[in-house]
Scaffold this motif. Structure first.
Motif, mmCIF file in Angstrom:
data_model
loop_
_atom_site.group_PDB
_atom_site.id
_atom_site.type_symbol
_atom_site.label_atom_id
_atom_site.label_comp_id
_atom_site.label_asym_id
_atom_site.label_seq_id
_atom_site.Cartn_x
_atom_site.Cartn_y
_atom_site.Cartn_z
ATOM 1 N N ARG A 126 72.560 15.954 97.849
ATOM 2 C CA ARG A 126 73.664 15.537 96.985
ATOM 3 C C ARG A 126 74.008 14.064 97.175
ATOM 4 O O ARG A 126 74.366 13.372 96.228
ATOM 5 C CB ARG A 126 74.905 16.383 97.275
ATOM 6 C CG ARG A 126 74.675 17.878 97.154
ATOM 7 C CD ARG A 126 75.969 18.638 97.429
ATOM 8 N NE ARG A 126 75.721 20.057 97.623
ATOM 9 C CZ ARG A 126 76.670 20.952 97.851
ATOM 10 N NH1 ARG A 126 77.925 20.555 97.930
ATOM 11 N NH2 ARG A 126 76.374 22.226 98.021
ATOM 12 N N VAL A 168 70.514 19.340 94.210
ATOM 13 C CA VAL A 168 70.867 20.434 95.111
ATOM 14 C C VAL A 168 70.399 20.137 96.533
ATOM 15 O O VAL A 168 71.130 20.370 97.507
ATOM 16 C CB VAL A 168 70.266 21.759 94.602
ATOM 17 C CG1 VAL A 168 70.469 22.877 95.632
ATOM 18 C CG2 VAL A 168 70.884 22.145 93.273
ATOM 19 N N THR A 179 80.850 16.221 87.967
ATOM 20 C CA THR A 179 81.892 16.324 88.986
ATOM 21 C C THR A 179 81.663 15.320 90.114
ATOM 22 O O THR A 179 82.609 14.689 90.613
ATOM 23 C CB THR A 179 81.937 17.750 89.555
ATOM 24 O OG1 THR A 179 82.199 18.677 88.500
ATOM 25 C CG2 THR A 179 83.032 17.883 90.611
ATOM 26 N N LEU A 180 80.394 15.144 90.509
ATOM 27 C CA LEU A 180 80.081 14.154 91.538
ATOM 28 C C LEU A 180 80.450 12.745 91.075
ATOM 29 O O LEU A 180 81.006 11.953 91.844
ATOM 30 C CB LEU A 180 78.590 14.220 91.889
ATOM 31 C CG LEU A 180 78.095 15.497 92.575
ATOM 32 C CD1 LEU A 180 76.584 15.429 92.763
ATOM 33 C CD2 LEU A 180 78.789 15.707 93.903
ATOM 34 N N HIS A 240 83.204 27.510 91.003
ATOM 35 C CA HIS A 240 83.524 26.501 92.010
ATOM 36 C C HIS A 240 83.732 27.099 93.393
ATOM 37 O O HIS A 240 84.336 26.472 94.262
ATOM 38 C CB HIS A 240 84.776 25.725 91.588
ATOM 39 C CG HIS A 240 84.601 24.976 90.304
ATOM 40 N ND1 HIS A 240 84.848 25.547 89.081
ATOM 41 C CD2 HIS A 240 84.159 23.719 90.068
ATOM 42 C CE1 HIS A 240 84.603 24.660 88.130
ATOM 43 N NE2 HIS A 240 84.184 23.544 88.693
ATOM 44 N N LYS A 246 74.013 11.375 94.160
ATOM 45 C CA LYS A 246 75.250 10.698 93.782
ATOM 46 C C LYS A 246 75.078 9.188 93.830
ATOM 47 O O LYS A 246 75.519 8.462 92.938
ATOM 48 C CB LYS A 246 76.389 11.130 94.704
ATOM 49 C CG LYS A 246 77.730 10.489 94.343
ATOM 50 C CD LYS A 246 78.838 10.973 95.259
ATOM 51 C CE LYS A 246 80.160 10.297 94.914
ATOM 52 N NZ LYS A 246 81.256 10.758 95.793
ATOM 53 N N TYR A 254 67.681 18.552 88.655
ATOM 54 C CA TYR A 254 68.667 19.449 89.254
ATOM 55 C C TYR A 254 68.275 19.825 90.679
ATOM 56 O O TYR A 254 69.120 19.838 91.583
ATOM 57 C CB TYR A 254 68.796 20.692 88.375
ATOM 58 C CG TYR A 254 69.626 21.795 88.969
ATOM 59 C CD1 TYR A 254 71.015 21.733 88.933
ATOM 60 C CD2 TYR A 254 69.029 22.907 89.546
ATOM 61 C CE1 TYR A 254 71.790 22.751 89.469
ATOM 62 C CE2 TYR A 254 69.789 23.932 90.089
ATOM 63 C CZ TYR A 254 71.170 23.848 90.048
ATOM 64 O OH TYR A 254 71.930 24.855 90.578
ATOM 65 N N TRP A 282 77.927 19.882 87.325
ATOM 66 C CA TRP A 282 78.024 19.563 88.742
ATOM 67 C C TRP A 282 77.859 18.055 88.970
ATOM 68 O O TRP A 282 78.640 17.425 89.699
ATOM 69 C CB TRP A 282 76.967 20.352 89.515
ATOM 70 C CG TRP A 282 77.100 20.232 90.997
ATOM 71 C CD1 TRP A 282 78.180 19.799 91.700
ATOM 72 C CD2 TRP A 282 76.093 20.551 91.958
ATOM 73 N NE1 TRP A 282 77.931 19.835 93.052
ATOM 74 C CE2 TRP A 282 76.659 20.289 93.232
ATOM 75 C CE3 TRP A 282 74.802 21.032 91.874
ATOM 76 C CZ2 TRP A 282 75.940 20.485 94.406
ATOM 77 C CZ3 TRP A 282 74.097 21.241 93.050
ATOM 78 C CH2 TRP A 282 74.662 20.972 94.288
ATOM 79 N N HIS A 318 81.047 27.361 84.727
ATOM 80 C CA HIS A 318 80.728 26.713 85.995
ATOM 81 C C HIS A 318 81.679 27.245 87.060
ATOM 82 O O HIS A 318 82.887 27.065 86.965
ATOM 83 C CB HIS A 318 80.857 25.187 85.884
ATOM 84 C CG HIS A 318 80.054 24.604 84.773
ATOM 85 N ND1 HIS A 318 80.602 24.299 83.544
ATOM 86 C CD2 HIS A 318 78.733 24.292 84.683
ATOM 87 C CE1 HIS A 318 79.667 23.807 82.759
ATOM 88 N NE2 HIS A 318 78.530 23.802 83.415
ATOM 89 N N GLY A 365 72.719 21.832 85.487
ATOM 90 C CA GLY A 365 73.512 21.188 86.531
ATOM 91 C C GLY A 365 74.301 19.974 86.076
ATOM 92 O O GLY A 365 74.824 19.232 86.915
#
Length: 331
Positions: free
Chosen positions: A307, A304, A136-137, A252, A311, A300, A133, A250, A130
Motif C-alpha cells: 500500500r 494490496v 481513499t488512499l 471497511h 500510495k 490492484y 480503495w 465497498h 479497487g
C-alpha cells in the motif's frame, strides 16, 4: 385640249418622283441608319486598369493594417493576462508549468491558498478493481481531493458537451463532495469507469486532458476471474442486502468482508471466457487510446501487496511529479 394638259401634268409629276427616288441611294440610307462604333485608345484602357489595381492595393493595405492592429491587441491581452496571474514560482520547471493551475472558483475565494498550484488527475478504472480503495488512499493526503464516481449519473455523460462542462466545474474547484478540500486543494480529480462515456468519447477526452494538463491514473486488475467473481458477489448483495439490510459496494471492516465472502457465486462456464476476453480488450483499448496522455498505470494486486508504494506512486503522479509515468506490463 384639256386631255393634253392632264397628260403633261402627269408626266411632270412622274419626272419629279423619279428624280427624288434617284437622289436617295441605298448607300446613303445605310449611312444614315448606322453609326460607326466608338473605339477607345489603348492608353485609356491601360489607365483604367491601373486605377483598378491601385484601388485594390489600397484596400488590401487597409485590411493588413487592421489585422495587424488586432494581432497587436491580442498579444497585448496575452501579456496582460500573464502579468495578472496570481503567482509566479521561478523554481517550477518550464515543462511543469502547463500542469500547474491556479483556479478561480466562482463560489468562494481561495484566500491565502490562492498561490497554491493545483494539479488535475483522473482515476480511470473498471468496476471491482479497487478504485474506491485507491481513492481513499489519495484522499488521506491533506491536499488531495478525489471526488468519486461523478459520471455514474447518465446526464453528466450524455454527450461530450455535458462531460466537459462537468470536468470544467470539477477542475475549477466548484464541485462539492465529502472529499473536497476547497481553497487549499493541491490536486483535484475524480474516479471514472471506462464504461461511463470514457471510451465512447475517448478522442475528445484525450484532447481535453492534454489541453487542460490532466494526469491519468489507470487502475486495472490482473486477475480478471477474481474481478468477475467480485462483480457477481456485488450484484448478489445489491439484491439481498446482507449487511443489516443495507448494500455496501465497498466494505471497511474485516467483519463485513467475512459476511460478504460467505456467498459463493455460480459461474456460467459458457459465457465465462467471453466475459473475460471482453474485460481484457476493454482495458487494453483504454491503454492504447490514452497512451499519448500523461499517465501512470497501477494494478490492484500491487496496491494490496504494498500500500505504501502504491500510495507514493499515485501521489507523485498527482502532486509531486506528474511527468513520471509508471507502466507495468499488462496481462
Amino acid at each position: 385640249m384639256q386631255e393634253a394638259g392632264r397628260e403633261r401634268d402627269r408626266a411632270a409629276a412622274a419626272a419629279d418622283l423619279g428624280g427624288v427616288a434617284a437622289s436617295v441611294r441605298p448607300t446613303d440610307t445605310a449611312a444614315v441608319s448606322t453609326k460607326p462604333a466608338k473605339r477607345y485608345p489603348l492608353a485609356l484602357w491601360i489607365g483604367i486598369l491601373g486605377l483598378i489595381m491601385l484601388v485594390a492595393v489600397y484596400i488590401f493595405s487597409l485590411s493588413l493594417k487592421q489585422n495587424g492592429m488586432l494581432f497587436g491587441l491580442m498579444q497585448t491581452n496575452l501579456i496582460e493576462k500573464e502579468r495578472e496571474k496570481p503567482c509566479h514560482d521561478p523554481s517550477i520547471p518550464d515543462t511543469e508549468i502547463p500542469y500547474l493551475h491556479y483556479p478561480m472558483p466562482n463560489t468562494y475565494d481561495r484566500k491565502e491558498c490562492a498561490c497554491t498550484g493545483v494539479r488535475f488527475f483522473a482515476i480511470l478504472s473498471m468496476q471491482r478493481s479497487g478504485s474506491g480503495w485507491v481513492e481513499t488512499l489519495l484522499n488521506s493526503h491533506p491536499n488531495i481531493s478525489s471526488n468519486g464516481e461523478i459520471f455514474s449519473v447518465k446526464e453528466r455523460r450524455s454527450n461530450i458537451t455535458a462531460i466537459t462542462k462537468t470536468l470544467d466545474r470539477l477542475y475549477n474547484l466548484d464541485w462539492y463532495s465529502s472529499a473536497a478540500k476547497n481553497e487549499c486543494t493541491a490536486a483535484v480529480g475524480l474516479k471514472w469507469m471506462l464504461n461511463q462515456g470514457l471510451m465512447k468519447h475517448h478522442q475528445e477526452i484525450v484532447e481535453y486532458f492534454n489541453r487542460r494538463g490532466v494526469s491519468a491514473i489507470f487502475l486495472l486488475r490482473r486477475n480478471l476471474l477474481r474481478r468477475y467473481v467480485s462483480i457477481l458477489a456485488n450484484a448478489h448483495d445489491s439484491a439481498m442486502k446482507q449487511l443489516n439490510g443495507t448494500h455496501k459496494a465497498h466494505v471497511h471492516s474485516k467483519h463485513e468482508a467475512e459476511i460478504l465472502a460467505q456467498y459463493k457465486p455460480t459461474i456460467d462456464k459458457k459465457t465465462l471466457i467471453t466475459e473475460l476476453k471482453r474485460s481484457d480488450k476493454l482495458a487494453a483499448d483504454a491503454l492504447v487510446n490514452f497512451k499519448n496522455t500523461r499517465h501512470v498505470v497501477l494494478y490492484y494486486e500491487d496496491v494490496v501487496s504494498n500500500r505504501t508504494i502504491a500510495k507514493e506512486e499515485a501521489v507523485q503522479s498527482t502532486c509531486e511529479n506528474p511527468h513520471k509515468t509508471i507502466v507495468r506490463s499488462y496481462r
